[in-house]
Motif scaffolding. Sequence first.
Motif, mmCIF file in Angstrom:
data_model
loop_
_atom_site.group_PDB
_atom_site.id
_atom_site.type_symbol
_atom_site.label_atom_id
_atom_site.label_comp_id
_atom_site.label_asym_id
_atom_site.label_seq_id
_atom_site.Cartn_x
_atom_site.Cartn_y
_atom_site.Cartn_z
ATOM 1 N N LYS A 51 0.990 -1.171 -0.093
ATOM 2 C CA LYS A 51 -0.021 0.068 0.298
ATOM 3 C C LYS A 51 0.952 0.992 0.467
ATOM 4 C CE LYS A 51 -4.260 -1.825 2.627
ATOM 5 N NZ LYS A 51 -4.201 -2.497 3.123
ATOM 6 N N ALA A 105 -0.486 4.750 -1.196
ATOM 7 C CA ALA A 105 -1.463 5.681 -1.530
ATOM 8 C C ALA A 105 -0.643 6.973 -0.356
ATOM 9 C CB ALA A 105 -1.870 5.311 0.388
ATOM 10 N N LEU A 149 2.859 7.612 -1.736
ATOM 11 C CA LEU A 149 2.739 8.635 -2.862
ATOM 12 C C LEU A 149 1.683 9.775 -3.172
ATOM 13 C CD1 LEU A 149 3.929 5.044 -5.430
ATOM 14 C CD2 LEU A 149 5.613 7.524 -3.789
ATOM 15 N N MET A 150 0.491 8.585 -3.379
ATOM 16 C CA MET A 150 0.046 9.810 -3.645
ATOM 17 C C MET A 150 -0.064 11.201 -2.851
ATOM 18 S SD MET A 150 -1.351 9.384 -6.402
ATOM 19 C CE MET A 150 -0.559 7.896 -7.160
ATOM 20 N N ASP A 197 0.694 13.541 -9.089
ATOM 21 C CA ASP A 197 -0.506 13.421 -8.694
ATOM 22 C C ASP A 197 -1.236 12.360 -9.870
ATOM 23 O OD1 ASP A 197 -0.165 13.777 -11.943
ATOM 24 O OD2 ASP A 197 -0.732 15.781 -12.094
ATOM 25 N N ARG A 198 -2.028 11.837 -9.800
ATOM 26 C CA ARG A 198 -2.686 10.041 -10.722
ATOM 27 C C ARG A 198 -1.971 9.865 -11.801
ATOM 28 N NH1 ARG A 198 -7.357 8.288 -7.346
ATOM 29 N NH2 ARG A 198 -6.983 9.196 -5.269
ATOM 30 N N GLN A 202 -7.736 7.654 -11.622
ATOM 31 C CA GLN A 202 -8.552 9.091 -11.071
ATOM 32 C C GLN A 202 -9.542 8.068 -9.755
ATOM 33 O OE1 GLN A 202 -8.060 11.815 -10.892
ATOM 34 N NE2 GLN A 202 -5.896 12.604 -12.334
ATOM 35 N N LYS A 203 -9.995 7.023 -10.454
ATOM 36 C CA LYS A 203 -11.375 6.409 -10.150
ATOM 37 C C LYS A 203 -10.514 5.738 -8.341
ATOM 38 C CE LYS A 203 -14.991 6.104 -13.607
ATOM 39 N NZ LYS A 203 -15.509 5.916 -14.316
ATOM 40 N N LYS A 204 -9.448 6.268 -9.013
ATOM 41 C CA LYS A 204 -8.881 4.692 -8.089
ATOM 42 C C LYS A 204 -9.204 5.365 -6.288
ATOM 43 C CE LYS A 204 -6.024 1.134 -7.748
ATOM 44 N NZ LYS A 204 -4.875 0.064 -9.032
ATOM 45 N N GLU A 205 -9.393 3.961 -5.373
ATOM 46 C CA GLU A 205 -9.238 4.813 -3.900
ATOM 47 C C GLU A 205 -8.231 4.059 -3.199
ATOM 48 O OE1 GLU A 205 -13.337 4.959 -2.220
ATOM 49 O OE2 GLU A 205 -13.352 6.522 -3.323
ATOM 50 N N PHE A 206 -7.626 4.819 -1.946
ATOM 51 C CA PHE A 206 -6.596 4.137 -1.648
ATOM 52 C C PHE A 206 -6.932 4.071 -0.039
ATOM 53 C CE2 PHE A 206 -4.492 6.586 -4.920
ATOM 54 C CZ PHE A 206 -3.744 5.669 -5.873
#
Lengths: 283, 221
Positions: B64, B67, B69-70, B75-76, B217-221
């Motif tokens: 993980k 997460a 990194l973001m 940006d994504r 863009q749609k990914k959630e962490f």
Amino acid sequence: MLLKLDHVQKQYKDFRLDCSFQVEEGCVTGVIGANGAGKSTAFKAILGLIKTDGGRIEILGKDQKEVTAHDKESIGVVLAENTFNSMLTAGDAIKVMRAMYHRFDKGRFLNKCEQYGIPLKKQIKDFSTGMKAKFKLLVAMSYGARLLILDEPTVGLDSVTREELLDEMREFMEQEGRAILISSHISSDLEGLCDDLYFIQGGSILFHEDTDVILSDYATLKVDVEQYQKLDKSHIMYQQRRPFGYELLTREKQFYKDNYPGIVMEKGTIDSLMAMAAKGEAL
Amino acid sequence: MKGLLIKDFRFIFKGKRMAVRLLAIALFLLFLQGIENCAFIITYITMVAGMMVLGTISSDEYDKSNAFLMTMPIDRDLYAKEKYVFSFACSLAGWLFATVLCTALQAGHWEEVLAQAAVIFLILSLFQFTILPVQLKFGGDNGRMVLVGIMAVIMVAALLLEKGLQILLPGVEPEELYLRVTEWVKAQNIWAIGIILCAVWLACLGISLAISKRIMQKKEF
């Protein structure tokens, strides 16, 4: 104000976050709550790691959706579970940080690593829990961030290591214009560090209070049934039935001290507040 | 992007032993297949080098660390772009190594080797453009399962194409068809063919990258 959440919402299958809070410049603000209360979800929402279903987040004076890579250089982050890829070493992390952050202070970071015994050539996966926690905090504080967002930075640590990290945070706050948002379920950490606290439960903020006020004005009253019936309850926030009678939480310690001298009274602590807020009945 | 590239290159350098093993396998296969089978060795080394990107994506997902990194100054979209640059750099390095090796071993047929190598690189790039969005979408093990599914679909499609050609062109053997196509290509302007191939390659890259960015863009962490 460095951070403001206004009714930030996130709906999961069996959990709903809907919370508002803010972090003022020069303040250490704590978010406290039991496991699963919504602390990490709120932090992820602030950091844009999850998409929110409503509300507004303002960070460093900007809408969170407009935060640029440059703005992120002013935000230091510790996540409860993650840091750099665990196959890398602290030495690798230095090279990555130098490439990513214009203000990365390599000299200071190396000094701190030496001070805390963090090896530069050992893979992060082989770090002890304490070593990893120190490393994560040192990374977050290595590039002159204005706002630190720390999710459970002291979890799983012994008291000596916890105190070392808390001292680092206090040192960070010595410079003007900075702030820390910290979550923890270790109340003693927050009591000695935070200026104000938000209590979160079931995804919502139950209440917000200055730490000094909690420690000076709050108290837990222990009364039997007869005392309970005669008591003026206008200043009672929560009550809980106990075998001996009732346990009551008040914000007006002095009022009950002056008017009911025979009552057993315990000084307000974050733990007692948390316990009453979680299990007691609000009045 | 520099920081992300440093991270990924330092990650794959941790697997030095694996790289040496893969190289040893490549040389063994080269010995087994004979030096005249350059197509195989170029394909193998380029593919293995290009696949290293999958290891970096799996690793980011596994612990993980993506997460974290973001939260850094990226940006994504940049994360997705970096995976393409990294994958291209690794493939190119592997391809150059294999092509130089094969050209040296078959110095007499160097033009043919180079032509083969160029086609292999283009085809493998298209394969990379397919697997990158899949890996970003499904991550580690699930991504591999989906890739197996995609390979199966490609094989079935190739079989159907072969059957279809047998019906449309009865009596023409696949080898003969290959020769006919080769003759046709040779008869065309080589520059025109090159430009068309580059345009197709760029279009595929653009589509693949756009899909990957959307996935991120749609990914959630």
